[in-house]
Motif scaffolding. Structure first.
Motif, PDB file in Angstrom:
ATOM      1  N   UNK A 128       4.935  15.703  -2.670  1.00 57.17           N
ATOM      2  CA  UNK A 128       6.389  15.755  -2.801  1.00 57.17           C
ATOM      3  C   UNK A 128       7.104  14.429  -2.559  1.00 57.17           C
ATOM      4  N   UNK A 129       6.363  13.358  -2.245  1.00 60.76           N
ATOM      5  CA  UNK A 129       7.001  12.070  -1.981  1.00 60.76           C
ATOM      6  C   UNK A 129       5.959  10.964  -1.920  1.00 60.76           C
ATOM      7  N   UNK A 130       6.431   9.737  -1.925  1.00 63.96           N
ATOM      8  CA  UNK A 130       5.561   8.568  -1.783  1.00 63.96           C
ATOM      9  C   UNK A 130       6.104   7.714  -0.650  1.00 63.96           C
ATOM     10  N   UNK A 131       5.209   7.278   0.232  1.00 60.24           N
ATOM     11  CA  UNK A 131       5.582   6.370   1.305  1.00 60.24           C
ATOM     12  C   UNK A 131       5.010   5.000   0.951  1.00 60.24           C
ATOM     13  N   UNK A 132       5.899   4.056   0.649  1.00 55.33           N
ATOM     14  CA  UNK A 132       5.490   2.698   0.293  1.00 55.33           C
ATOM     15  C   UNK A 132       5.524   1.831   1.547  1.00 55.33           C
ATOM     16  N   UNK A 133       4.434   1.120   1.769  1.00 52.85           N
ATOM     17  CA  UNK A 133       4.289   0.311   2.976  1.00 52.85           C
ATOM     18  C   UNK A 133       4.028  -1.149   2.633  1.00 52.85           C
ATOM     19  N   UNK A 134       4.534  -2.034   3.488  1.00 49.93           N
ATOM     20  CA  UNK A 134       4.258  -3.463   3.393  1.00 49.93           C
ATOM     21  C   UNK A 134       3.605  -3.895   4.690  1.00 49.93           C
ATOM     22  N   UNK A 135       3.134  -5.132   4.715  1.00 51.46           N
ATOM     23  CA  UNK A 135       2.469  -5.667   5.903  1.00 51.46           C
ATOM     24  C   UNK A 135       3.325  -5.424   7.150  1.00 51.46           C
ATOM     25  N   UNK A 136       2.679  -4.915   8.190  1.00 49.21           N
ATOM     26  CA  UNK A 136       3.368  -4.627   9.441  1.00 49.21           C
ATOM     27  C   UNK A 136       3.914  -3.222   9.548  1.00 49.21           C
ATOM     28  N   UNK A 137       3.749  -2.410   8.502  1.00 51.11           N
ATOM     29  CA  UNK A 137       4.242  -1.034   8.536  1.00 51.11           C
ATOM     30  C   UNK A 137       3.079  -0.051   8.556  1.00 51.11           C
ATOM     31  N   UNK A 138       3.336   1.129   9.128  1.00 50.54           N
ATOM     32  CA  UNK A 138       2.302   2.164   9.148  1.00 50.54           C
ATOM     33  C   UNK A 138       2.898   3.537   8.939  1.00 50.54           C
ATOM     34  N   UNK A 139       1.995   4.469   8.614  1.00 57.04           N
ATOM     35  CA  UNK A 139       2.371   5.871   8.453  1.00 57.04           C
ATOM     36  C   UNK A 139       1.245   6.718   9.040  1.00 57.04           C
ATOM     37  N   UNK A 140       1.602   7.861   9.587  1.00 59.53           N
ATOM     38  CA  UNK A 140       0.626   8.832  10.069  1.00 59.53           C
ATOM     39  C   UNK A 140       0.623  10.018   9.111  1.00 59.53           C
ATOM     40  N   UNK A 141      -0.554  10.368   8.632  1.00 54.18           N
ATOM     41  CA  UNK A 141      -0.728  11.540   7.779  1.00 54.18           C
ATOM     42  C   UNK A 141      -1.218  12.673   8.681  1.00 54.18           C
ATOM     43  N   UNK A 142      -0.434  13.720   8.839  1.00 56.56           N
ATOM     44  CA  UNK A 142      -0.859  14.825   9.699  1.00 56.56           C
ATOM     45  C   UNK A 142      -2.083  15.552   9.132  1.00 56.56           C
ATOM     46  N   UNK A 143      -2.876  16.087  10.011  1.00 57.96           N
ATOM     47  CA  UNK A 143      -4.056  16.861   9.596  1.00 57.96           C
ATOM     48  C   UNK A 143      -3.652  17.960   8.633  1.00 57.96           C
TER      49      UNK A 143
ATOM     50  N   UNK B 286      -2.715  17.758   5.562  1.00 53.53           N
ATOM     51  CA  UNK B 286      -1.744  17.407   4.526  1.00 53.53           C
ATOM     52  C   UNK B 286      -2.449  16.677   3.388  1.00 53.53           C
ATOM     53  N   UNK B 287      -2.329  17.220   2.178  1.00 43.92           N
ATOM     54  CA  UNK B 287      -2.962  16.599   1.024  1.00 43.92           C
ATOM     55  C   UNK B 287      -2.263  15.284   0.691  1.00 43.92           C
ATOM     56  N   UNK B 288      -3.067  14.271   0.401  1.00 43.34           N
ATOM     57  CA  UNK B 288      -2.535  12.947   0.099  1.00 43.34           C
ATOM     58  C   UNK B 288      -3.553  12.136  -0.683  1.00 43.34           C
ATOM     59  N   UNK B 289      -3.084  11.028  -1.225  1.00 43.18           N
ATOM     60  CA  UNK B 289      -3.976  10.018  -1.781  1.00 43.18           C
ATOM     61  C   UNK B 289      -3.341   8.670  -1.488  1.00 43.18           C
ATOM     62  N   UNK B 290      -4.163   7.640  -1.500  1.00 42.35           N
ATOM     63  CA  UNK B 290      -3.676   6.304  -1.209  1.00 42.35           C
ATOM     64  C   UNK B 290      -3.850   5.431  -2.444  1.00 42.35           C
TER      65      UNK B 290
ATOM     66  N   UNK C 194       0.870  -1.171   0.000  1.00 42.00           N
ATOM     67  CA  UNK C 194       0.000   0.000   0.000  1.00 42.00           C
ATOM     68  C   UNK C 194       0.901   1.214   0.000  1.00 42.00           C
ATOM     69  N   UNK C 195       0.454   2.260  -0.657  1.00 36.24           N
ATOM     70  CA  UNK C 195       1.265   3.475  -0.607  1.00 36.24           C
ATOM     71  C   UNK C 195       0.386   4.694  -0.301  1.00 36.24           C
ATOM     72  N   UNK C 196       1.025   5.639   0.355  1.00 33.80           N
ATOM     73  CA  UNK C 196       0.417   6.937   0.609  1.00 33.80           C
ATOM     74  C   UNK C 196       1.245   7.929  -0.175  1.00 33.80           C
ATOM     75  N   UNK C 197       0.586   8.600  -1.109  1.00 26.17           N
ATOM     76  CA  UNK C 197       1.267   9.549  -1.978  1.00 26.17           C
ATOM     77  C   UNK C 197       1.004  10.970  -1.497  1.00 26.17           C
TER      78      UNK C 197
END
Length: 121
Positions: free
Chosen positions: A65-80, A82-86, A59-62
């Motif tokens: 200015x960058x992309x955060x690529x995640x695999x099982x067992x990983x997480x990311x916090x998107x701050x209030x 902040x524009x993003x898409x998944x 899964x990725x959160x775009x």
């Protein structure tokens, strides 16, 4: 609810994509389960942080200015605010932690991606 929640069982009961279901609630927050595949619209949540935890797949959160690529067992916090898409190229299963009143599409126009609120699994 005070019993164990079986994530594999709960995810097995979900057949559609981009429709989060509430698995639990605590302190005004939802623990939402969602199956994803494809690309979700750009949006932000003005008043809420979001946490995405991958249970299965990739899964990725775009961000603009960058992309955060995640695999099982990983997480990311998107701050209030902040524009993003998944996105996920193949089906993935994701837990989302956010305030109960948060609409999944945030400030984006209502669309086929806008999920009904409060669906419990």
């Amino acid at each position: 609810m005070t019993g164990a929640i079986d994530l594999a069982e709960k995810f097995a009961a979900i057949s559609d994509h981009w429709r989060p279901r509430v698995a639990a609630q605590l302190n005004g927050q939802d623990v939402r389960l969602v199956k994803v595949q494809g690309v979700f619209p750009w949006h932000s949540h003005v008043d809420a942080d979001e946490m995405f935890l991958v249970w299965k797949g990739r899964f990725r959160v775009e961000f603009r200015d960058r992309i955060v690529a995640l695999e099982a067992g990983q997480f990311v916090v998107v701050p209030r605010g902040v524009e993003h898409r998944t996105a996920a190229d193949e089906e993935a299963e994701v837990l989302i932690f956010e305030p109960s009143e948060v609409v999944n599409t945030g400030d984006a126009p209502t669309s086929e991606f806008t999920a009904p609120q409060g669906q419990v699994i």
